[in-house]
Motif scaffolding. Sequence first.
Motif, PDB file in Angstrom:
ATOM      1  N   LEU A 426       0.741  -1.243   0.070  1.00  0.00           N
ATOM      2  CA  LEU A 426      -0.013   0.144  -0.054  1.00  0.00           C
ATOM      3  C   LEU A 426       1.056   1.351   0.135  1.00  0.00           C
ATOM      4  O   LEU A 426       1.986   1.434   0.647  1.00  0.00           O
ATOM      5  N   SER A 427       0.594   2.193  -0.668  1.00  0.00           N
ATOM      6  CA  SER A 427       1.405   3.456  -0.886  1.00  0.00           C
ATOM      7  C   SER A 427       0.561   4.636  -1.218  1.00  0.00           C
ATOM      8  O   SER A 427      -0.371   4.383  -2.384  1.00  0.00           O
ATOM      9  N   ASN A 428       0.514   5.566  -0.989  1.00  0.00           N
ATOM     10  CA  ASN A 428       0.032   7.138  -1.418  1.00  0.00           C
ATOM     11  C   ASN A 428       1.239   7.749  -1.925  1.00  0.00           C
ATOM     12  O   ASN A 428       2.249   7.935  -1.607  1.00  0.00           O
ATOM     13  N   TYR A 429       0.786   8.517  -2.935  1.00  0.00           N
ATOM     14  CA  TYR A 429       1.714   9.125  -3.660  1.00  0.00           C
ATOM     15  C   TYR A 429       1.167  10.591  -4.399  1.00  0.00           C
ATOM     16  O   TYR A 429       0.146  10.442  -4.918  1.00  0.00           O
ATOM     17  N   VAL A 430       1.770  11.711  -4.321  1.00  0.00           N
ATOM     18  CA  VAL A 430       1.419  12.646  -5.171  1.00  0.00           C
ATOM     19  C   VAL A 430       2.634  13.655  -5.435  1.00  0.00           C
ATOM     20  O   VAL A 430       3.851  13.258  -5.069  1.00  0.00           O
ATOM     21  N   GLU A 431       2.502  14.138  -6.756  1.00  0.00           N
ATOM     22  CA  GLU A 431       3.627  14.703  -7.338  1.00  0.00           C
ATOM     23  C   GLU A 431       3.379  16.123  -7.948  1.00  0.00           C
ATOM     24  O   GLU A 431       2.278  16.140  -8.684  1.00  0.00           O
TER      25      GLU A 431
END
Length: 530
Positions: A426-431
Amino acid sequence: MLHVAFVRSTEAHGKIRNIVVDEALKLPGVKAVLTYKDLRPLLTRDRISLALPSAYLRFDVDPYVLVKNEATYVGEPIAMVVAETRCTAEDAAALVAIDFETLPVVADVVAALKNGSPNARLECPDNLVAHTTVKYGDTTAAFGRAAHVFSEQFHIHKGGGHSLEGRGIVANFDPAADLLTVWNSTQMPHRCKTILVDTLGLSEHQVRVIAPDVGGGFGPKAVFHPEELAVPAAALLLGTPLKWIEDRFENFLATVLERDQVWDIDVAVNADGCLLGIRGHVRHDHGACTPYGLAVPYNSVTNLIGTYIVPSINFEIFWCLTNKVPTSSTRGAGRPQGTLVIERMLDLVANRLKLDRIEVRRRNLIPPEKMPYSIPIKMRDGNPMTYDSGDYPESQRQALQAADWDTFSERREISMKQGNFRGIGLSNYVELTGRGPFESVTVRIGPSGNIIVITGATTQGQGTKTTLAKIVADTFHVDIGRVHVTCGDTAASILGVGAFASRQTVTAGNSAFEAANIVAKKALDIASTL
């Protein structure tokens, strides 16, 4: 047109005592074997100025067009063979004999920063190219009042962005037009032109760079490699068109890579597993020179914060010289590394506190009511790091639902009985996307009634031409087939930035929309008069 093959260093670190080219020149079809000494008289400077300005730099380690006297990584171009065919050029390259004095090799970033480590480059005072600290808030107080402090070390190994099409260059100087034209599989043709103008002592009107449709970029083709100067310089020297196409062996050996970072990190949390502070340091393998500034590990640390509320941080970054291929941006430009580290630390918090890892993330995610959410870290454009919008808890909920997360344990049991071991992450990512400063677009209507769009944006298979054509066609209410887009040509568009950082739809798209609306208004004004 003649063909080029490069003679590359077989030593990770070595002084060149002598280069013997006699046997190579005897091969039928070989026209020239060129070294640094042959190309240097054409150049305005000793080295290629590639290090983007930064207060963090302690010294510059710009590359040479070809190795001058000290090879610093395996694959570094030392000489170039020019022949009637690529096969002949490669055969002749194998006959070039290089006498090396082997020097100590630096391969580990942790050891490289210790006192007494050999230098990756003899000219440098040590191996620490640059250093800075990303910090805000009171981490001392945060760790002092924390219910728990967890520590870990991560070694993220080197990786590459190896696109389907390797690098390639064709260069031709036309004396009648007084024009050097370079076809280059680059993400940034305007930057390429600027460097060629600077290093070859030419004027802007004497250099044209064309980036045709490029079969994948992913970051490595945003970098200006030594071959991109060597081929045009040799074309000027010899007065003949030259072609070099990178083979897959060279692509793995000599194209810039990324990652190889060692992280030491501590996180402070309260009794509920909410983050209070982060501290530590990352040692980044910079490779043997600076091909494109210092962005990668800085992006890693700013993305360490990710989608979460981090009240305080104190994190050091060390850029370390090694005798490896230079490193630069590849597929996220350092951000996935920082994301990996924070996500694994949240998993560690969940494991140690016996909490559900979904719940630990939910407790730490920036809530939608806090948007826009700013933290006092300056990005490269000088502005604070600001999250403009988003509902991260809802995004996580929808992702888990789409993945059918709740039934995974049952599916895993079935797989286990079949001898298959399965896990789930599980991972959250924003760029940040749409990085500036700008992208140029010109819109014209030709006498035929067809619409011409010219842009500094480039295309690596992501549909840039189609995107811009659709935006302009919708503005004019015409069929997309009536819109022709020209991109990646410095003669068509005198200003441009290029393809990187998920930027072109935002920057070039908005420019196309604004330009099309201006021209559409002119057309309506004329039509109303008629």
